[in-house]
Design an enzyme around this catalytic site. Structure first.
Site, PDB file in Angstrom:
ATOM      1  N   CYS A   3     -27.258  40.825  13.083  1.00  0.00           N
ATOM      2  CA  CYS A   3     -28.412  40.875  12.181  1.00  0.00           C
ATOM      3  C   CYS A   3     -28.267  42.018  11.170  1.00  0.00           C
ATOM      4  CB  CYS A   3     -29.687  40.988  13.014  1.00  0.00           C
ATOM      5  SG  CYS A   3     -31.163  40.482  12.126  1.00  0.00           S
ATOM      6  N   HIS A  38     -29.155  36.575  17.478  1.00  0.00           N
ATOM      7  CA  HIS A  38     -29.156  37.691  18.432  1.00  0.00           C
ATOM      8  C   HIS A  38     -28.653  37.267  19.809  1.00  0.00           C
ATOM      9  CE1 HIS A  38     -31.386  40.775  16.107  1.00  0.00           C
ATOM     10  NE2 HIS A  38     -31.895  39.727  15.483  1.00  0.00           N
ATOM     11  N   GLU A  42     -27.787  39.186  22.171  1.00  0.00           N
ATOM     12  CA  GLU A  42     -28.301  40.114  23.193  1.00  0.00           C
ATOM     13  C   GLU A  42     -29.705  39.723  23.661  1.00  0.00           C
ATOM     14  OE1 GLU A  42     -28.517  40.574  20.073  1.00  0.00           O
ATOM     15  OE2 GLU A  42     -30.197  41.875  19.515  1.00  0.00           O
TER      16      GLU A  42
END
Lengths: 105, 228
Positions: free
Chosen positions: B86, B203, B205
């Site tokens: 990002c 994302h 994560e």
């Protein structure tokens, strides 16, 4: 800057010349989107103008305007350093063009 | 192995990355403060999501001049793996490690959603545990994720197989409707020529634990861990 003043004296420049060389400069910088880069903001603003009745508006592009002062510099030095600033940080050469004006403040 | 997670002023996914590295995968992880000049022995550097320097001027434009980023660029040029997620992707394009730029979303709206991605290249250090054409679901949350590059650059990315993830529908079809932000060629993630630097808007994560809605992001971390 003190150094260049000394150098100036050594070279035998007159006081008038020194004053002219080291003044406060005013810089105006214009950052514009390159041709072919999509500008969704510009398009939305143009559509708004159309809906307000300004039917003739076309190719509206949004850019950035910056102004700043540069102290203790000559016009030549100012041009050089502003160009550097634009290339390193102020504009992204992938999508933006820049131009600027330097004048005595 | 050890992950180094860069913390710029305004990073806000740094703790998520740390949590995943440390608690989901049981690996060492350490934060790398933006004023530091030391990668503290990290084997892989993560540039996390967020809004470094408030996205002032352009996203990533100011963060790129943080002292730690200079070290990261050196590390990347020596072949060290660097993952930009990002805002991290935006920083990587500003440094020039990755080509192109992330423009404002076509809709001019901040998008917070879960999207499908197709794995286009599983030969990178970040995607080795996926299969080519795998369809994965990952969250996105960005205002400027609209990948743009000129025609020659895009052609180069395609020819060199450097497009790693593309936005797709659930069946893995690359369609206009599945493109959330207007990105050229539905690009969600690209890598550098050497394959050791990956930038991606989604994302991974945020989807490494089923309790958070999915585990499709685990592959990115497992792929890196597998390299060590």
């Amino acid at each position: 800057m003190r150094k260049s003043r000394v150098q100036g004296l050594v070279k035998g420049d007159g006081l008038e010349n020194l004053l002219r060389r080291e003044v406060k400069m005013k810089v105006k910088i214009y950052i514009t989107l390159k041709k072919g880069v999509l500008d969704p903001q510009g398009k939305t603003v143009q559509d708004a103008l159309h809906s307000m009745g300004y039917k003739g508006t076309d190719k509206l592009r949004i850019g950035k305007y910056m102004e700043m002062e540069l102290n203790d510099t000559s016009p030549e030095e100012a041009e050089k350093s502003v160009k550097e600033m634009c290339e390193k940080l102020l504009a992204n050469p992938v999508i933006e063009d820049y131009r600027f004006e330097v004048e005595a403040a | 192995m050890k992950f180094g997670i860069v913390v710029l002023p305004g990073s806000n996914c740094d703790h998520d990355c740390y949590h995943v590295a440390r608690h989901v995968f049981g690996k060492e992880a350490e934060f790398l403060w933006h004023k530091d000049r030391d990668l503290k022995g990290a084997d892989c550097v993560i540039l996390p999501g967020g809004f470094s320097y408030g996205d002032y001027l352009r996203p990533g434009a100011i963060g790129r001049f943080s002292p730690i980023i200079r070290e990261v660029v050196d590390f990347a040029k020596k072949g060290g793996p660097v993952l930009g997620i990002c805002n991290g992707f935006q920083v990587l394009t500003e440094t020039g490690l990755l080509p192109g730029v992330l423009l404002r979303n076509r809709s001019l709206r901040f998008i917070c959603d879960s999207v499908y991605l197709r794995v286009e290249n599983n030969k990178t250090r970040f995607t080795g545990t996926y299969s080519k054409k795998d369809v994965v679901k990952m969250p996105i949350a960005h205002n400027d994720g609209n990948y743009f590059a000129d025609e020659d650059t895009l052609k180069g990315l395609e020819d060199d197989d450097r497009i790693v993830f593309r936005y797709s529908n659930r069946y893995g079809e690359i369609t206009k409707d599945s493109n959330p932000n207007g990105a050229c060629l539905n690009i969600a993630g690209i890598c550098n020529r050497e394959g050791n630097v990956l930038g991606m808007m989604p994302h991974p994560e945020r989807c490494c634990e089923s309790i958070l809605g999915g585990e499709d992001g685990k592959g990115v971390f497992l792929s890196i861990i597998d390299c060590f």
